[in-house]
Motif scaffolding. Structure first.
Motif, PDB file in Angstrom:
ATOM      1  N   TRP A 299       1.012  -1.112  -0.125  1.00  0.00           N
ATOM      2  CA  TRP A 299       0.006  -0.089   0.082  1.00  0.00           C
ATOM      3  C   TRP A 299       0.856   1.082   0.179  1.00  0.00           C
ATOM      4  N   TYR A 300       0.190   2.149  -0.371  1.00  0.00           N
ATOM      5  CA  TYR A 300       0.904   3.563  -0.551  1.00  0.00           C
ATOM      6  C   TYR A 300       0.550   4.826   0.633  1.00  0.00           C
ATOM      7  N   ASN A 301       1.569   5.393   1.256  1.00  0.00           N
ATOM      8  CA  ASN A 301       1.497   6.184   2.424  1.00  0.00           C
ATOM      9  C   ASN A 301       0.529   7.291   1.697  1.00  0.00           C
ATOM     10  N   THR A 302      -0.377   7.877   2.383  1.00  0.00           N
ATOM     11  CA  THR A 302      -1.156   8.678   2.090  1.00  0.00           C
ATOM     12  C   THR A 302      -0.566  10.119   1.973  1.00  0.00           C
ATOM     13  N   SER A 303       0.474  10.501   2.811  1.00  0.00           N
ATOM     14  CA  SER A 303       0.921  11.625   2.879  1.00  0.00           C
ATOM     15  C   SER A 303       2.165  11.684   2.226  1.00  0.00           C
ATOM     16  N   THR A 304       2.958  10.674   1.868  1.00  0.00           N
ATOM     17  CA  THR A 304       4.563  10.752   1.120  1.00  0.00           C
ATOM     18  C   THR A 304       4.321  10.242  -0.034  1.00  0.00           C
ATOM     19  N   GLY A 305       3.146   9.338  -0.297  1.00  0.00           N
ATOM     20  CA  GLY A 305       2.955   8.576  -1.468  1.00  0.00           C
ATOM     21  C   GLY A 305       3.855   7.407  -1.864  1.00  0.00           C
ATOM     22  N   GLU A 306       4.923   7.169  -0.627  1.00  0.00           N
ATOM     23  CA  GLU A 306       5.831   6.161  -0.955  1.00  0.00           C
ATOM     24  C   GLU A 306       5.116   4.711  -0.517  1.00  0.00           C
ATOM     25  N   LEU A 307       5.865   3.706  -1.206  1.00  0.00           N
ATOM     26  CA  LEU A 307       5.196   2.311  -1.258  1.00  0.00           C
ATOM     27  C   LEU A 307       5.862   1.772   0.323  1.00  0.00           C
ATOM     28  N   GLN A 308       4.733   0.976   0.872  1.00  0.00           N
ATOM     29  CA  GLN A 308       4.823   0.823   2.288  1.00  0.00           C
ATOM     30  C   GLN A 308       5.207  -0.924   2.153  1.00  0.00           C
TER      31      GLN A 308
END
Length: 406
Positions: A275-284
């Motif tokens: 999933w992708y962090n909603t603040s940074t857009g980074e893949l988690q």
């Protein structure tokens, strides 16, 4: 940047779609290899997703929503959930929703009932027609079957709420785990209604603690009558206040009233997914997905669900009260959750005055009302609030909003 035009022929609608402009940054955008990388809601073209109408984003896992009308269904009592369906009987739109009573949304277990309203357009305005199910009845989910029958699924146990006050505790203990359906055999929006109660009773096998308490059903009635039904169970077996531990599951029955059995013996999102962090857009790193309030449909390429997601995108209730996610499946049994939030608290209002920033946007139910393109969503219905968490009584006001797609 690579820019190109891609013309799609839609064999389902027997027409040529408009040319779509796909702008991709080489090395920056997420590369795709197939429609699966586009959430089965678009096609992979030269490494980039070209999304179907109604969806957007690098993986086609965002709702492409327009500006929201301020009203929808706003009554003196709070309302919650539901959507409008079209009736050939009178060529009008009929809204089935939860009237949660005079004491605010979170007293729904005492006062909520399912009501029927009608209007000339799917976004309203709607006028009250009558009651479909008395209290306690909640989370209305109307469906028109392939045979033209009208169904309204809901949760609850009937009892007389007339003597209760806003300060009394709920009388219908564990009522949210009782799944019912009101049936209008002719499809007439006013019934008459036959109520089939507790239709998921016996679905959970012995020892299946996660599905002992189920709630918030979302049915999909197929052409042959077979019915898929999504629901949420619990990772813990106590039916307490929602705390983000809801475990989504899928049942199957030979008809819309069951009997149902588990299609997947375990929660469908138990396997961790990226999933992708909603603040940074980074893949988690991969994580389990938890949530509730499903809408299920069969699309061009796969089965899909839109639902109110809680974890892993948020850790506390204030952050998950207005978040939704898409997921897809080839067979209705094995599901893949999408990595981006399909919607959040952000929205654009169509006019002023308007409610402003919302604190809650849940119960997402889609409408497909484009006869030229039956796979294109035209509106989405939400239960909405703008009051702080913990509000009581009339301050705990909620209403149904209708948002068009672009």
């Amino acid at each position: 940047k690579l820019q190109f035009l891609y013309l799609i022929a839609d064999s389902t609608a027997q027409e040529m779609r408009a040319a779509l402009l796909l702008c991709a940054s080489v090395g920056a955008a997420q590369a795709c290899k197939s429609a699966a990388d586009c959430s089965m809601l678009g096609e992979c073209v030269v490494g980039g997703c070209v999304c179907d109408r109604g969806f957007a984003g690098t993986a086609c896992d965002l709702l492409d929503l327009g500006a929201a009308p301020p009203a929808g269904v706003m009554r003196s009592n709070s309302t919650w959930g539901g959507r409008a369906v079209y009736s050939e009987h009178d060529r009008r739109w009929h809204m089935y929703a939860s009237d949660v009573g005079p004491c605010g949304l979170h007293n729904f277990q005492s006062f909520s009932r399912v009501i029927h309203l009608s209007g000339d357009a799917p976004e309203g305005p709607f006028a009250f027609e009558g009651e479909v199910a008395p209290s306690m009845a909640h989370n209305a989910y109307p469906v028109v079957t392939p045979r033209g029958e009208l169904l309204v699924y809901y949760i609850g146990k009937p009892f007389n709420a007339g003597t209760l006050s806003c300060d009394d505790p709920p009388t219908a203990v564990n009522a949210t785990s009782v799944i019912n359906v009101a049936h209008s055999p002719s499809g007439h929006p006013n019934g008459p209604w036959t109520h089939h109660l507790n239709i998921l009773e016996g679905m959970c096998p012995a020892g299946g603690s996660w599905c002992q308490y189920v709630s918030n059903p979302a049915p999909l009635v197929l052409a042959n009558g077979t019915t898929l039904i999504s629901f949420h169970g619990r990772d813990n077996v106590t039916p307490k206040e929602h705390n983000g531990d809801e475990a989504p599951g899928i049942g199957i029955g030979e008809s819309w009233k069951g009997p149902f059995r588990l299609l997947n013996p375990k929660p469908i999102f138990q396997k961790p997914a990226p999933w992708y962090n909603t603040s940074t857009g980074e893949l988690q790193p991969p994580a389990e997905f938890h949530g509730e309030d499903f809408f299920m449909w069969k699309g061009r390429r796969a089965y899909h669900m839109l639902w109110h997601v809680k974890k892993p995108f948020a850790a506390v209730p204030d952050d998950w009260k207005a978040s939704g996610v898409l997921s897809w499946s080839d067979d209705g049994r094995d599901w893949t959750p999408c990595g981006h939030l399909a919607y959040n608290k952000s929205l654009t209002w169509a006019s002023e005055p308007n409610p402003g920033t919302l604190t809650s946007r849940q119960r997402p139910l889609l409408l497909f009302a484009d006869r030229a393109d039956p796979f294109r969503p035209t509106q989405v219905f939400f239960g909405a609030q703008k009051c702080p968490r913990g509000s009581k009584g009339p301050e705990d006001y909620s209403w149904n909003m209708v948002v068009p797609f672009n």
